[in-house]
Structures are given as structure tokens and as C-alpha cells.
Design a protein around this motif. Structure first.
Motif, mmCIF file in Angstrom:
data_model
loop_
_atom_site.group_PDB
_atom_site.id
_atom_site.type_symbol
_atom_site.label_atom_id
_atom_site.label_comp_id
_atom_site.label_asym_id
_atom_site.label_seq_id
_atom_site.Cartn_x
_atom_site.Cartn_y
_atom_site.Cartn_z
ATOM 1 N N ALA A 15 -5.789 48.190 -5.673
ATOM 2 C CA ALA A 15 -5.821 47.442 -6.935
ATOM 3 C C ALA A 15 -4.412 47.114 -7.421
ATOM 4 O O ALA A 15 -4.140 45.999 -7.859
ATOM 5 C CB ALA A 15 -6.579 48.236 -7.991
ATOM 6 N N TRP A 36 -10.845 43.639 -10.039
ATOM 7 C CA TRP A 36 -10.432 44.619 -9.042
ATOM 8 C C TRP A 36 -11.531 45.654 -8.891
ATOM 9 O O TRP A 36 -12.427 45.770 -9.713
ATOM 10 C CB TRP A 36 -9.110 45.281 -9.440
ATOM 11 C CG TRP A 36 -9.204 46.168 -10.637
ATOM 12 C CD1 TRP A 36 -9.114 45.794 -11.951
ATOM 13 C CD2 TRP A 36 -9.433 47.576 -10.638
ATOM 14 N NE1 TRP A 36 -9.266 46.872 -12.773
ATOM 15 C CE2 TRP A 36 -9.468 47.991 -12.002
ATOM 16 C CE3 TRP A 36 -9.620 48.525 -9.633
ATOM 17 C CZ2 TRP A 36 -9.669 49.316 -12.363
ATOM 18 C CZ3 TRP A 36 -9.817 49.845 -10.004
ATOM 19 C CH2 TRP A 36 -9.835 50.238 -11.347
ATOM 20 N N GLY A 37 -11.457 46.419 -7.830
ATOM 21 C CA GLY A 37 -12.477 47.433 -7.546
ATOM 22 C C GLY A 37 -13.211 47.113 -6.266
ATOM 23 O O GLY A 37 -13.252 45.963 -5.825
ATOM 24 N N PRO A 45 -14.503 51.086 -9.407
ATOM 25 C CA PRO A 45 -13.149 51.595 -9.624
ATOM 26 C C PRO A 45 -13.001 53.035 -9.149
ATOM 27 O O PRO A 45 -13.851 53.870 -9.425
ATOM 28 C CB PRO A 45 -12.977 51.507 -11.151
ATOM 29 C CG PRO A 45 -14.360 51.634 -11.685
ATOM 30 C CD PRO A 45 -15.267 50.987 -10.666
ATOM 31 N N ASP A 49 -7.070 54.328 -8.032
ATOM 32 C CA ASP A 49 -6.712 52.975 -8.456
ATOM 33 C C ASP A 49 -6.417 52.936 -9.950
ATOM 34 O O ASP A 49 -5.491 52.245 -10.403
ATOM 35 C CB ASP A 49 -7.834 51.993 -8.113
ATOM 36 C CG ASP A 49 -7.796 51.558 -6.654
ATOM 37 O OD1 ASP A 49 -6.689 51.323 -6.133
ATOM 38 O OD2 ASP A 49 -8.871 51.438 -6.038
ATOM 39 N N LEU A 50 -7.205 53.643 -10.744
ATOM 40 C CA LEU A 50 -6.959 53.693 -12.187
ATOM 41 C C LEU A 50 -5.592 54.316 -12.484
ATOM 42 O O LEU A 50 -4.855 53.834 -13.351
ATOM 43 C CB LEU A 50 -8.067 54.487 -12.878
ATOM 44 C CG LEU A 50 -9.403 53.751 -13.073
ATOM 45 C CD1 LEU A 50 -10.481 54.731 -13.513
ATOM 46 C CD2 LEU A 50 -9.254 52.635 -14.100
ATOM 47 N N HIS A 67 -6.889 46.552 -19.451
ATOM 48 C CA HIS A 67 -8.280 46.445 -19.021
ATOM 49 C C HIS A 67 -9.037 45.706 -20.122
ATOM 50 O O HIS A 67 -8.930 46.053 -21.299
ATOM 51 C CB HIS A 67 -8.890 47.837 -18.809
ATOM 52 C CG HIS A 67 -8.218 48.616 -17.721
ATOM 53 N ND1 HIS A 67 -8.260 48.226 -16.400
ATOM 54 C CD2 HIS A 67 -7.496 49.765 -17.774
ATOM 55 C CE1 HIS A 67 -7.594 49.110 -15.670
ATOM 56 N NE2 HIS A 67 -7.118 50.037 -16.476
#
Length: 218
Positions: A15, A36-37, A45, A49-50, A67
Motif C-alpha cells: 500500500a 488500497w488493500g 487492509p 499496511d496500516l 483515510h
């Protein structure tokens, strides 16, 4: 009004790289949106990535990365009076016709769907009158065949040839299950309790006689 984003997902743990590539490709965009994801085959997600995106938000100073939602994006487009171009050309030059191909899959699916619904209705009517044991296992198994055929690359016809072959066999299996259960529903024999040596308190209902030479059964 429409917005065509880059591809609707990102590789697992990719991401941040996708956002960085977007920022490099559109440095002067007054406001933008991207997805993304791992969205094509589940996953969505990931925690990594977060974390990566949170770190990127702290490192980038010339752009606000947040976000958000499509609604918020369109509100910002309106507030900033972003110039929106007009597009009068093909929107999908890739894989033309993939959702109208492999017509047999669509025909088999509709046939199994209709046959299954008809069996459910007839079986429910007969069972509620104590004439049959409800064909639960056959209906459930045929339903699994139907649902498998509704996978997002099977029913649209966007899979390779072996998938089409397998899916047609699968739906034939469901149709066979339905066709074997249907005669028991249309021509019920003894009631379930009687066949097990018991007595059924519900009133006895006689099934229709066999059709004669000039008549046809339903």
C-alpha cells in the motif's frame, strides 16, 4: 461525475509503495483519491499496511494523506472547484467482451437456479402436508453448486477454459440432484411417519392418480 482510480487494490504489504507512486505521478493534483488493500480475493487492509501508511503520513509534509470516503472526496472536489475534464471515449479498452462470453455458464446457472427454486416450493408444499420427508440434503448440496458457480470470475465468464469445464460439470451435478428429488416430490408415496411404522396425526391427503393416456402430469 466519475473518477477513474488506479487499480482497485494493492499487493499485500504494497500500500505504501502505491501511495508513493501516486504522489509522484500526480504532484500537482489539488485533491485525489486512491484505493488500497488486497481487494480482489479477500484480505482487505492488513495491519502492516496500516502501519506503513501511518508512517508515510508522518513523513510527507507537502501533502495531507488521510483515510477517507468517496463522499468526502466529491465534497472536496466541489469545495475547491476542481476543473473536471469531459471524456467521450471508451472507458474499458481492456478485456472487451469478457462479461458477455461463455454463455453456457450463464444458461446453466439460470437453469439450475430456476429448477432449484421450483423444487424448494414444491417440496415445501408437500412436506407441510406430511406427504414427504423434506429433501434437505439434495437441496443444500445443489445450492452449494449454484453458489460456487457465482464466484466472481466464473459466472461473468472471465476465467480460463478449464474453469468453464469444471463449472459446467458442477452445475450438471446440481441439476442431477434436483432431477432425482423432483419425482419424490411430485409423486409422494407413504407419509414419513407411516414409513417408519408410526402414525401421523395430520389428515391424510391422497396424491393425484397417475395420468391417463390423454393427460399429462404436472
Amino acid at each position: 461525475m466519475a473518477h477513474r482510480v488506479w487499480h482497485y487494490n494493492s499487493p499485500l504489504y504494497g500500500a505504501r509503495k502505491k501511495v508513493e507512486q501516486w504522489l509522484e505521478a500526480f504532484p500537482d493534483d489539488p485533491c485525489g483519491i486512491m484505493l488500497w488493500g488486497v481487494g480482489n480475493h479477500g484480505g482487505g487492509p492488513s495491519r502492516r499496511d496500516l502501519r506503513d501508511l501511518t508512517a508515510l503520513m508522518g513523513e510527507v509534509t507537502d501533502t495531507d494523506i488521510i483515510h477517507s470516503t468517496p463522499d468526502a472526496y466529491w465534497e472536496e472536489v466541489a469545495d475547491k472547484q476542481v476543473a473536471v475534464p469531459a471524456h467521450a471515449d471508451d472507458l474499458n479498452p481492456w478485456a472487451v467482451g469478457c462479461y458477455t462470453s461463455q454463455v453456457r455458464l450463464k444458461q446453466w446457472h439460470r437453469r439450475l437456479e430456476n429448477e432449484l427454486y421450483a423444487l424448494e416450493k414444491m417440496a415445501t408444499a408437500a412436506w407441510s402436508r406430511g406427504l414427504i420427508a423434506y429433501p434437505k440434503s439434495e437441496i443444500h448440496e445443489a445450492l452449494l453448486d449454484l453458489l460456487t458457480a457465482e464466484f466472481h470470475d466464473i459466472l461473468p465468464g472471465s476465467s480460463i477454459q478449464p474453469v468453464e469445464d469444471m463449472s459446467l460439470r458442477l452445475m450438471d451435478h446440481g441439476l442431477e440432484l434436483v432431477s432425482r428429488a423432483r419425482p419424490r416430490v411430485l409423486r409422494p408415496g407413504r407419509r414419513p411417519a407411516e414409513s417408519q411404522g408410526g402414525r401421523d396425526p395430520r389428515p391424510r391427503l391422497q396424491s393425484a392418480p397417475l395420468p391417463g393416456k390423454d393427460h399429462r402430469g404436472v
